[in-house]
Motif scaffolding. Structure first.
Motif, PDB file in Angstrom:
ATOM      1  N   LYS A 192      44.048  28.309  37.095  1.00 48.83           N
ATOM      2  CA  LYS A 192      44.029  29.377  35.803  1.00 48.83           C
ATOM      3  C   LYS A 192      42.832  29.841  35.220  1.00 48.83           C
ATOM      4  O   LYS A 192      42.869  30.984  35.090  1.00 48.83           O
ATOM      5  CB  LYS A 192      45.001  28.590  34.920  1.00 48.83           C
ATOM      6  N   THR A 193      42.144  28.790  35.007  1.00 46.63           N
ATOM      7  CA  THR A 193      40.866  29.525  34.517  1.00 46.63           C
ATOM      8  C   THR A 193      39.981  30.452  35.192  1.00 46.63           C
ATOM      9  O   THR A 193      39.293  31.514  34.882  1.00 46.63           O
ATOM     10  CB  THR A 193      39.806  28.102  34.007  1.00 46.63           C
ATOM     11  N   THR A 194      40.087  30.067  36.633  1.00 48.29           N
ATOM     12  CA  THR A 194      39.074  30.902  37.494  1.00 48.29           C
ATOM     13  C   THR A 194      39.990  32.254  37.515  1.00 48.29           C
ATOM     14  O   THR A 194      39.273  33.236  37.766  1.00 48.29           O
ATOM     15  CB  THR A 194      39.286  30.203  38.960  1.00 48.29           C
ATOM     16  N   LEU A 195      41.169  32.174  37.733  1.00 49.22           N
ATOM     17  CA  LEU A 195      42.081  33.326  37.510  1.00 49.22           C
ATOM     18  C   LEU A 195      41.496  34.549  36.587  1.00 49.22           C
ATOM     19  O   LEU A 195      41.389  35.515  36.763  1.00 49.22           O
ATOM     20  CB  LEU A 195      43.485  33.146  37.854  1.00 49.22           C
ATOM     21  N   ILE A 196      41.859  33.813  35.194  1.00 46.70           N
ATOM     22  CA  ILE A 196      41.558  34.654  34.030  1.00 46.70           C
ATOM     23  C   ILE A 196      40.014  34.847  33.968  1.00 46.70           C
ATOM     24  O   ILE A 196      39.707  36.059  33.630  1.00 46.70           O
ATOM     25  CB  ILE A 196      41.759  33.521  32.798  1.00 46.70           C
ATOM     26  N   HIS A 197      39.199  34.035  34.273  1.00 42.84           N
ATOM     27  CA  HIS A 197      37.837  34.406  34.401  1.00 42.84           C
ATOM     28  C   HIS A 197      37.287  35.800  35.349  1.00 42.84           C
ATOM     29  O   HIS A 197      36.820  36.620  35.074  1.00 42.84           O
ATOM     30  CB  HIS A 197      36.832  33.365  34.506  1.00 42.84           C
ATOM     31  N   ASN A 198      38.211  35.412  36.563  1.00 44.82           N
ATOM     32  CA  ASN A 198      37.666  36.529  37.487  1.00 44.82           C
ATOM     33  C   ASN A 198      38.375  37.813  37.354  1.00 44.82           C
ATOM     34  O   ASN A 198      38.160  38.892  38.154  1.00 44.82           O
ATOM     35  CB  ASN A 198      38.218  35.828  39.077  1.00 44.82           C
ATOM     36  N   ALA A 199      39.438  37.864  36.578  1.00 46.28           N
ATOM     37  CA  ALA A 199      40.110  38.999  36.484  1.00 46.28           C
ATOM     38  C   ALA A 199      39.418  40.380  36.004  1.00 46.28           C
ATOM     39  O   ALA A 199      39.864  41.535  35.953  1.00 46.28           O
ATOM     40  CB  ALA A 199      41.490  38.852  35.019  1.00 46.28           C
ATOM     41  N   ARG A 200      38.323  40.071  35.426  1.00 46.43           N
ATOM     42  CA  ARG A 200      37.410  41.153  34.762  1.00 46.43           C
ATOM     43  C   ARG A 200      36.272  41.661  35.899  1.00 46.43           C
ATOM     44  O   ARG A 200      35.510  42.550  35.688  1.00 46.43           O
ATOM     45  CB  ARG A 200      36.707  40.881  33.553  1.00 46.43           C
ATOM     46  N   THR A 201      36.191  41.042  36.930  1.00 44.90           N
ATOM     47  CA  THR A 201      35.285  41.392  38.056  1.00 44.90           C
ATOM     48  C   THR A 201      36.376  42.743  38.925  1.00 44.90           C
ATOM     49  O   THR A 201      37.302  43.028  38.572  1.00 44.90           O
ATOM     50  CB  THR A 201      35.353  40.375  39.218  1.00 44.90           C
ATOM     51  N   PRO A 202      35.338  43.337  39.596  1.00 49.33           N
ATOM     52  CA  PRO A 202      35.696  44.528  40.182  1.00 49.33           C
ATOM     53  C   PRO A 202      36.995  44.490  41.302  1.00 49.33           C
ATOM     54  O   PRO A 202      37.933  45.074  41.390  1.00 49.33           O
ATOM     55  CB  PRO A 202      34.772  45.425  40.965  1.00 49.33           C
ATOM     56  N   THR A 203      37.275  43.082  41.639  1.00 52.86           N
ATOM     57  CA  THR A 203      38.208  42.995  42.768  1.00 52.86           C
ATOM     58  C   THR A 203      38.828  41.441  42.573  1.00 52.86           C
ATOM     59  O   THR A 203      38.428  40.517  42.824  1.00 52.86           O
ATOM     60  CB  THR A 203      37.679  42.800  44.210  1.00 52.86           C
ATOM     61  N   PRO A 204      39.837  41.611  41.376  1.00 51.55           N
ATOM     62  CA  PRO A 204      40.432  40.493  40.853  1.00 51.55           C
ATOM     63  C   PRO A 204      41.255  39.685  42.137  1.00 51.55           C
ATOM     64  O   PRO A 204      41.719  40.164  42.879  1.00 51.55           O
ATOM     65  CB  PRO A 204      41.320  40.819  39.904  1.00 51.55           C
ATOM     66  N   MET A 205      41.038  38.166  42.091  1.00 48.85           N
ATOM     67  CA  MET A 205      41.882  37.539  43.130  1.00 48.85           C
ATOM     68  C   MET A 205      43.403  37.242  42.599  1.00 48.85           C
ATOM     69  O   MET A 205      43.710  36.992  41.608  1.00 48.85           O
ATOM     70  CB  MET A 205      41.132  36.272  43.363  1.00 48.85           C
ATOM     71  N   THR A 206      44.091  37.024  43.736  1.00 50.01           N
ATOM     72  CA  THR A 206      45.269  36.662  43.331  1.00 50.01           C
ATOM     73  C   THR A 206      45.659  35.205  43.727  1.00 50.01           C
ATOM     74  O   THR A 206      44.564  34.340  43.898  1.00 50.01           O
ATOM     75  CB  THR A 206      46.199  37.391  44.835  1.00 50.01           C
ATOM     76  N   PRO A 207      46.539  34.414  43.168  1.00 49.30           N
ATOM     77  CA  PRO A 207      46.594  32.992  42.953  1.00 49.30           C
ATOM     78  C   PRO A 207      46.442  32.656  44.107  1.00 49.30           C
ATOM     79  O   PRO A 207      45.633  31.384  44.368  1.00 49.30           O
ATOM     80  CB  PRO A 207      47.905  32.857  42.507  1.00 49.30           C
ATOM     81  N   SER A 208      46.959  32.878  45.350  1.00 52.52           N
ATOM     82  CA  SER A 208      46.649  32.460  46.742  1.00 52.52           C
ATOM     83  C   SER A 208      45.252  32.611  47.290  1.00 52.52           C
ATOM     84  O   SER A 208      44.648  31.868  47.845  1.00 52.52           O
ATOM     85  CB  SER A 208      47.631  33.072  47.676  1.00 52.52           C
ATOM     86  N   GLN A 209      44.625  33.899  47.048  1.00 53.54           N
ATOM     87  CA  GLN A 209      43.206  33.799  47.079  1.00 53.54           C
ATOM     88  C   GLN A 209      42.238  32.931  46.392  1.00 53.54           C
ATOM     89  O   GLN A 209      41.295  32.342  46.681  1.00 53.54           O
ATOM     90  CB  GLN A 209      42.695  35.272  47.038  1.00 53.54           C
TER      91      GLN A 209
END
Length: 305
Positions: free
Chosen positions: A139-156
């Motif tokens: 969850k934390t990685t997804l939230i932190h990564n969301a502001r990058t140019p290519t946000p990850m999906t949960p499976s990624q």
């Protein structure tokens, strides 16, 4: 006489086992509901905890506004839409069911013999290593990564963490997460029971019993947040991604603590307290209001009790 005592003891043991099974199932059912309701506040709390030193540089009203829950949510909605504040929610909903199943099931199995505080502590420890630590890392990685140019999906995200660090990558921040949840649950259950004991009994007001359970849960949740917030902040720092890249990087517990202290002093350990309170109080209200009724229904359905 001895035969009757043996029969009574066997019956009591059977009932306790049935109660623990019903508690596990009821806790799981309630867990999915509370996760959905409280997630935007959880999202805001995590974003606030991931702020770096520059966010604490100023002390003007404008600087403080940047560190507010309102600004985090408004900025997220503006940049990512309303879906943005639910980034990572699927992970929390899916894990919320087994997490609360373990919390309530283990607590209700241990508490009759060792007390509610010990039962809550062991329940929190079990849920931490069984569900919460991997869930919080993702969850934390997804939230932190969301502001990058290519946000990850949960499976990624799962594939990225596993590919870089293997299974142990999901257990970053294990110590503060386990401490936070063990203390949290160890405080929350006895506090809820304590405050509930001062409210009218179910016999005096049967229609309001759920309301009283929920009210006591809100007060208990408030107390547990104030006690465990520093643990929560440190574990979020450990589970975030690099501030200079879009990948997960390891940080030691000592580094996370010292960086947090250097960034904003003691107050930095309480970053996200307001959104966490806004998350935990309705979450506890729902959990403790629904749980007794769902548990009774499951008990009656499975065991005719």
């Amino acid at each position: 006489m001895a035969l009757r005592e043996a029969r009574d003891a066997a019956g009591k043991a059977k009932r306790q086992k049935q109660h623990a099974i019903a508690a596990t199932l009821a806790g799981g059912m309630c867990g999915g509901v509370e996760a959905t309701i409280s997630y935007p506040a959880e999202f805001a709390k995590t974003r606030l905890q991931l702020l770096d030193a520059s966010a604490y540089a100023g002390s003007t009203a404008a600087d403080k506004a940047k560190r507010s829950m309102r600004r985090v949510l408004a900025t997220t909605i503006q940049e990512e839409g309303y879906r943005g504040v639910y980034r990572g929610v699927s992970v929390v909903i899916i894990s919320g069911i087994p997490k609360n199943a373990l919390r309530f099931g283990v607590h209700d199995a241990v508490a009759p013999s060792y007390g509610s505080a010990v039962g809550g502590f062991i329940a929190g420890l079990s849920a931490s290593f069984g569900v919460i630590i991997p869930q919080e890392t993702i969850k934390t990685t997804l939230i932190h990564n969301a502001r990058t140019p290519t946000p990850m999906t949960p499976s990624q995200c799962v594939a990225h963490i596993f590919g870089k660090y293997g299974l142990r990558g999901f257990y970053r921040g294990a110590v503060p997460t386990a401490m936070k949840n063990s203390v949290n649950t160890g405080v929350r259950f006895p506090l809820q029971e304590f405050f509930r004991s001062y409210l009218p009994s179910p016999r005096a007001s049967p229609g309001l019993d759920s309301l009283y359970h929920g009210t006591a849960g809100v007060i208990a949740g408030y107390g547990s947040v104030l006690v465990t917030q520093p643990f929560d902040t440190v574990k979020t720092k450990l589970q975030g991604i690099s501030s200079s890249s879009a990948v997960v990087e390891r940080t030691s517990l000592f580094t996370a603590v010292s960086n947090t202290l250097r960034a904003g002093g003691v107050r930095a350990f309480y970053a996200g307290t307001l959104p966490r309170l806004l998350k935990v109080t309705p979450e506890n209200a729902v959990l403790f209001a629904l749980y007794p009724r769902v548990q009774q229904a499951v008990d009656a359905s499975l065991f005719g009790a």
